[in-house]
Design a protein around this motif. Structure first.
Motif, PDB file in Angstrom:
ATOM      1  N   ASP A 112       0.818  -1.205   0.000  1.00 43.93           N
ATOM      2  CA  ASP A 112       0.000   0.000   0.000  1.00 43.93           C
ATOM      3  C   ASP A 112       0.855   1.260   0.000  1.00 43.93           C
ATOM      4  OD1 ASP A 112      -2.401  -1.301  -0.101  1.00 43.93           O
ATOM      5  OD2 ASP A 112      -2.795  -1.202   2.056  1.00 43.93           O
ATOM      6  N   THR A 113       2.084   1.147   0.519  1.00 43.11           N
ATOM      7  CA  THR A 113       2.978   2.307   0.625  1.00 43.11           C
ATOM      8  C   THR A 113       3.957   2.388  -0.539  1.00 43.11           C
ATOM      9  OG1 THR A 113       2.839   2.207   3.034  1.00 43.11           O
ATOM     10  CG2 THR A 113       4.698   3.430   2.089  1.00 43.11           C
ATOM     11  N   LEU A 114       4.554   1.258  -0.895  1.00 44.29           N
ATOM     12  CA  LEU A 114       5.588   1.248  -1.937  1.00 44.29           C
ATOM     13  C   LEU A 114       5.039   0.871  -3.306  1.00 44.29           C
ATOM     14  CD1 LEU A 114       8.441  -0.586   0.031  1.00 44.29           C
ATOM     15  CD2 LEU A 114       8.118   1.869  -0.277  1.00 44.29           C
ATOM     16  N   GLY A 115       3.847   0.324  -3.354  1.00 44.52           N
ATOM     17  CA  GLY A 115       3.292  -0.162  -4.609  1.00 44.52           C
ATOM     18  C   GLY A 115       3.390  -1.677  -4.691  1.00 44.52           C
ATOM     19  N   ARG A 116       2.500  -2.288  -5.483  1.00 42.81           N
ATOM     20  CA  ARG A 116       2.448  -3.745  -5.584  1.00 42.81           C
ATOM     21  C   ARG A 116       3.683  -4.313  -6.288  1.00 42.81           C
ATOM     22  NH1 ARG A 116      -1.582  -2.828  -2.239  1.00 42.81           N
ATOM     23  NH2 ARG A 116      -3.649  -2.539  -3.173  1.00 42.81           N
ATOM     24  N   LYS A 117       4.075  -3.700  -7.402  1.00 47.49           N
ATOM     25  CA  LYS A 117       5.120  -4.304  -8.235  1.00 47.49           C
ATOM     26  C   LYS A 117       6.478  -4.377  -7.537  1.00 47.49           C
ATOM     27  CE  LYS A 117       5.057  -3.967 -12.729  1.00 47.49           C
ATOM     28  NZ  LYS A 117       5.001  -3.499 -14.144  1.00 47.49           N
ATOM     29  N   PRO A 118       6.962  -3.319  -6.863  1.00 42.56           N
ATOM     30  CA  PRO A 118       8.251  -3.462  -6.169  1.00 42.56           C
ATOM     31  C   PRO A 118       8.233  -4.588  -5.128  1.00 42.56           C
ATOM     32  CG  PRO A 118       7.662  -1.152  -6.346  1.00 42.56           C
ATOM     33  CD  PRO A 118       6.465  -1.931  -6.781  1.00 42.56           C
ATOM     34  N   CYS A 119       7.113  -4.713  -4.409  1.00 35.40           N
ATOM     35  CA  CYS A 119       7.013  -5.775  -3.402  1.00 35.40           C
ATOM     36  C   CYS A 119       6.952  -7.151  -4.057  1.00 35.40           C
ATOM     37  CB  CYS A 119       5.789  -5.550  -2.523  1.00 35.40           C
ATOM     38  SG  CYS A 119       5.891  -4.072  -1.478  1.00 35.40           S
ATOM     39  N   LEU A 120       6.274  -7.246  -5.215  1.00 37.41           N
ATOM     40  CA  LEU A 120       6.243  -8.508  -5.950  1.00 37.41           C
ATOM     41  C   LEU A 120       7.628  -8.888  -6.451  1.00 37.41           C
ATOM     42  CD1 LEU A 120       3.027  -8.760  -8.184  1.00 37.41           C
ATOM     43  CD2 LEU A 120       3.989 -10.551  -6.732  1.00 37.41           C
ATOM     44  N   TYR A 121       8.375  -7.895  -6.923  1.00 38.03           N
ATOM     45  CA  TYR A 121       9.736  -8.176  -7.384  1.00 38.03           C
ATOM     46  C   TYR A 121      10.583  -8.752  -6.245  1.00 38.03           C
ATOM     47  CZ  TYR A 121       8.574  -5.276 -11.465  1.00 38.03           C
ATOM     48  OH  TYR A 121       7.993  -4.757 -12.592  1.00 38.03           O
ATOM     49  N   ALA A 122      10.451  -8.154  -5.068  1.00 37.58           N
ATOM     50  CA  ALA A 122      11.197  -8.658  -3.908  1.00 37.58           C
ATOM     51  C   ALA A 122      10.789 -10.093  -3.587  1.00 37.58           C
ATOM     52  CB  ALA A 122      10.959  -7.760  -2.703  1.00 37.58           C
ATOM     53  N   LEU A 152       9.764 -16.293   2.930  1.00 38.89           N
ATOM     54  CA  LEU A 152       9.771 -14.836   2.807  1.00 38.89           C
ATOM     55  C   LEU A 152       9.235 -14.405   1.440  1.00 38.89           C
ATOM     56  CD1 LEU A 152      13.223 -13.985   4.443  1.00 38.89           C
ATOM     57  CD2 LEU A 152      10.956 -13.413   5.351  1.00 38.89           C
ATOM     58  N   GLY A 153       9.600 -15.169   0.402  1.00 38.52           N
ATOM     59  CA  GLY A 153       9.072 -14.859  -0.923  1.00 38.52           C
ATOM     60  C   GLY A 153       7.666 -15.381  -1.127  1.00 38.52           C
ATOM     61  N   GLY A 154       7.390 -16.592  -0.605  1.00 42.69           N
ATOM     62  CA  GLY A 154       6.078 -17.200  -0.801  1.00 42.69           C
ATOM     63  C   GLY A 154       4.951 -16.401  -0.181  1.00 42.69           C
ATOM     64  N   GLY A 155       5.199 -15.785   0.991  1.00 46.41           N
ATOM     65  CA  GLY A 155       4.180 -14.949   1.605  1.00 46.41           C
ATOM     66  C   GLY A 155       3.776 -13.813   0.688  1.00 46.41           C
ATOM     67  N   GLY A 156       4.751 -13.233  -0.021  1.00 45.18           N
ATOM     68  CA  GLY A 156       4.454 -12.146  -0.952  1.00 45.18           C
ATOM     69  C   GLY A 156       3.770 -12.639  -2.211  1.00 45.18           C
ATOM     70  N   LEU A 157       4.251 -13.766  -2.770  1.00 48.06           N
ATOM     71  CA  LEU A 157       3.621 -14.293  -3.981  1.00 48.06           C
ATOM     72  C   LEU A 157       2.151 -14.605  -3.736  1.00 48.06           C
ATOM     73  CD1 LEU A 157       6.314 -16.730  -5.446  1.00 48.06           C
ATOM     74  CD2 LEU A 157       5.761 -14.407  -6.185  1.00 48.06           C
TER      75      LEU A 157
END
Length: 558
Positions: A112-122, A152-157
């Motif tokens: 919500d703060t940084l945007g969806r795509k940067p967080c998805l990339y991480a 850590l990645g799976g939670g975001g995916l």
């Protein structure tokens, strides 16, 4: 931003939903007509970018679910090859889901703060790195590090893919796409154990890490080039200063300290052990502090307004009980087949296929039908809980003489109810929101609550099983020396694969089989009670309008 202005008298619950709204009102809610008055409004035609992005979302959820379900079968093989201890095997199995449970609400608020795509990339980067570390591990510590990185990645995916679907769709059309999301989730749940067994038995368990890379290689470029979201209005980095850092810390500490003892209680350590009680009490205290503190920050990760609606609160309780039953029976049904019916791991996976197919069909068909018919969801939720409760209860009919038709057929009843609720419970929660941009936070809360329910269900089943198994074995008196270790109930599950290979008289083997059957039946009875609690939540849910055409701040622009 367009608002639905179909004004109608509001029910009590709808008034609660609309109270304390700080910004954007959503569609008016009504208990009498949940569909709104939008029959004449056709949805705009979807672009190629929309469908390609949705394919990437499906791939992300498939990768996440496969990793969540495939390792349990392969863990004994990995531990044997890398000389792992019982404690290391435990951490290899639990670390993934534990990290996912903690990180999902954090991804939601950061996006919500940084945007969806940067967080998805991480998330992509962390998941790929974890898969490589896991596949190259030379000892169990490397396996654990790889699983943590994958978590850590799976939670975001998982959570960001779900949130992106809400960015791509309006609440009015969302039921169709929520139903389709159940396909990779259900397929991953049934294919995961099978793939884990095949790779660990026929090739190498390391392919459980390598297989993720081509799937991510398909999903990642689609996300880069075709996920087109509206830019955030506020500067991204400046928004980090307003994040709820104290709340993030309290939630992370509390969730870890609660989830860990719940996951090892009754298996690694007894419930009465200070290793279980001390972290559990500290974790509960941290979560209570977190709940109290969330009324203070400017941008909380779990704002109190999400819980002011009776419908939202009841739905989250339903999600919790759904997680209890989903994760528990997915684990214990295969163990029942192996311990009491002498089935192999692969045979057990095959027996689960009809239920999994029914689960997928119900998940897609149930939610989609509601969306197309524009009817309310309350009674469908109630009927689903009835199916779950009855379908769970009748599993106690299984015994060592059960026919294959029974083994294939009876779990279908439970699976249909589970499948419908897998996505349907999103609708009342999202319909009750008073701020359209809270959708991401709400999904993060929902997924975390479901995982915590799963951890609680697994620990309760483990405790119930151990208690009954210990009593059943003690009642048998003396055992052959080859079975002495069964007097320790913590060894009972690990011994299940050896049940088919026992070369002992029937009068020795049959009582052992009966002990397993009695103990697993006790766990099934317990889960049936949780199904009844889930049914009770239906009476607190109201049919709110989900026909809003409002779209969030980061809506899809394809």
């Amino acid at each position: 931003m367009n608002h639905h202005v179909n004004e109608r008298p509001l029910g009590v619950d709808a008034q609660n939903d609309r109270s304390n709204s700080p910004a954007l009102p959503t569609s008016p809610h009504t208990n009498n007509n949940p569909t709104g008055d939008l029959a004449g409004q056709a949805s705009p035609k979807k672009s190629v970018a929309f469908y390609l992005t949705f394919i990437a979302v499906l791939l992300n959820l498939l990768v996440y679910t496969l990793d969540a379900t495939s390792l349990a079968v392969a863990t004994p093989t990995i531990a044997a090859e890398l000389a792992g201890t019982t404690l290391q095997s435990f951490w290899a199995s639990i670390s993934y889901l534990l990290v996912v449970a903690v990180t999902q609400p954090l991804y939601a608020t950061l996006s919500d703060t940084l945007g969806r795509k940067p967080c998805l990339y991480a998330a992509y980067l962390l998941f790929a790195a974890g898969s490589i570390v896991f596949a190259l591990a030379k000892e169990m510590s490397g396996v654990i590090v790889g699983r943590v990185l994958q978590g850590l990645g799976g939670g975001g995916l998982d959570v960001l893919s779900e949130i992106v679907v809400t960015d791509m769709t309006t609440l009015q059309e969302r039921s169709l796409y929520l139903g389709l999301l159940a396909i990779p989730t259900a397929l991953g749940s049934v294919l995961g154990p099978t793939i884990g067994g095949l790779f660990s038995g026929l090739v190498t368990w390391r392919w459980l890490g390598w297989i993720n890379l081509p799937l991510l290689g398909l999903s990642f470029p689609i996300t880069v080039f075709f996920l087109r979201l509206r830019s955030l209005e506020k500067p991204r980095l400046s928004g980090l200063r307003t994040l709820d850092w104290v709340g993030i810390a309290l939630f992370s500490i509390g969730a870890v300290l609660v989830a860990l003892p719940l996951s090892w209680a009754g298996s690694l350590y007894p419930w009465s052990s200070f290793r279980t009680l001390l972290p559990l009490l500290i974790g509960v205290a941290a979560l209570f502090s977190f709940a109290f503190y969330e009324g203070k920050p400017v941008a909380p990760i779990m704002p109190h307004r999400l819980f002011k609606s009776r419908t939202a609160t009841a739905t989250l309780f339903g999600v919790f009980f759904h997680g209890v039953l989903l994760y528990s029976l997915l684990q214990w049904l295969p163990l029942l087949y192996q311990a009491c019916m002498s089935k192999t791991v692969l045979q057990s996976a095959v027996l689960l296929i009809p239920g999994s197919a029914a689960c997928v069909t119900a998940a897609v068909g149930g939610v989609t039908a509601i969306g197309l018919a524009k009817t309310g969801y309350k009674w469908t939720i109630g009927i689903s809980w009835v199916l779950i409760t009855i379908g769970t209860g009748i599993l106690v009919l299984f015994d060592s003489n059960s026919s294959d038709s029974m083994l294939y057929g009876l779990p279908v009843i439970w699976a249909v109810g589970i499948g419908v609720l897998l996505r349907l419970l999103y609708l009342p929660l999202q319909a009750s929101l008073t701020h359209v941009d809270d959708t991401g936070l709400a999904i993060g809360v929902l997924l975390t609550v479901r995982l915590l329910g799963g951890l609680l269900g697994l620990s309760i089943c483990s405790t119930v099983f151990s208690s009954y198994f210990m009593r059943s074995i003690e009642a048998l008196g003396s055992l052959p020396s080859s079975l002495d270790h069964l007097k320790d109930p913590e060894a009972a599950v690990a011994f299940i694969p050896q049940m088919r290979t026992l070369v002992l008289p029937d009068d020795v083997v049959l009582p052992i089989t009966q002990a397993y059957l009695t103990s697993i039946r006790a766990a099934i009875y317990t889960m049936t009670g949780f199904g009844g609690l889930g049914l009770l939540t239906t009476f607190l849910i109201s049919d709110l309008s989900y026909q809003s055409t409002e779209r969030g701040q980061q809506h899809f622009q394809g």
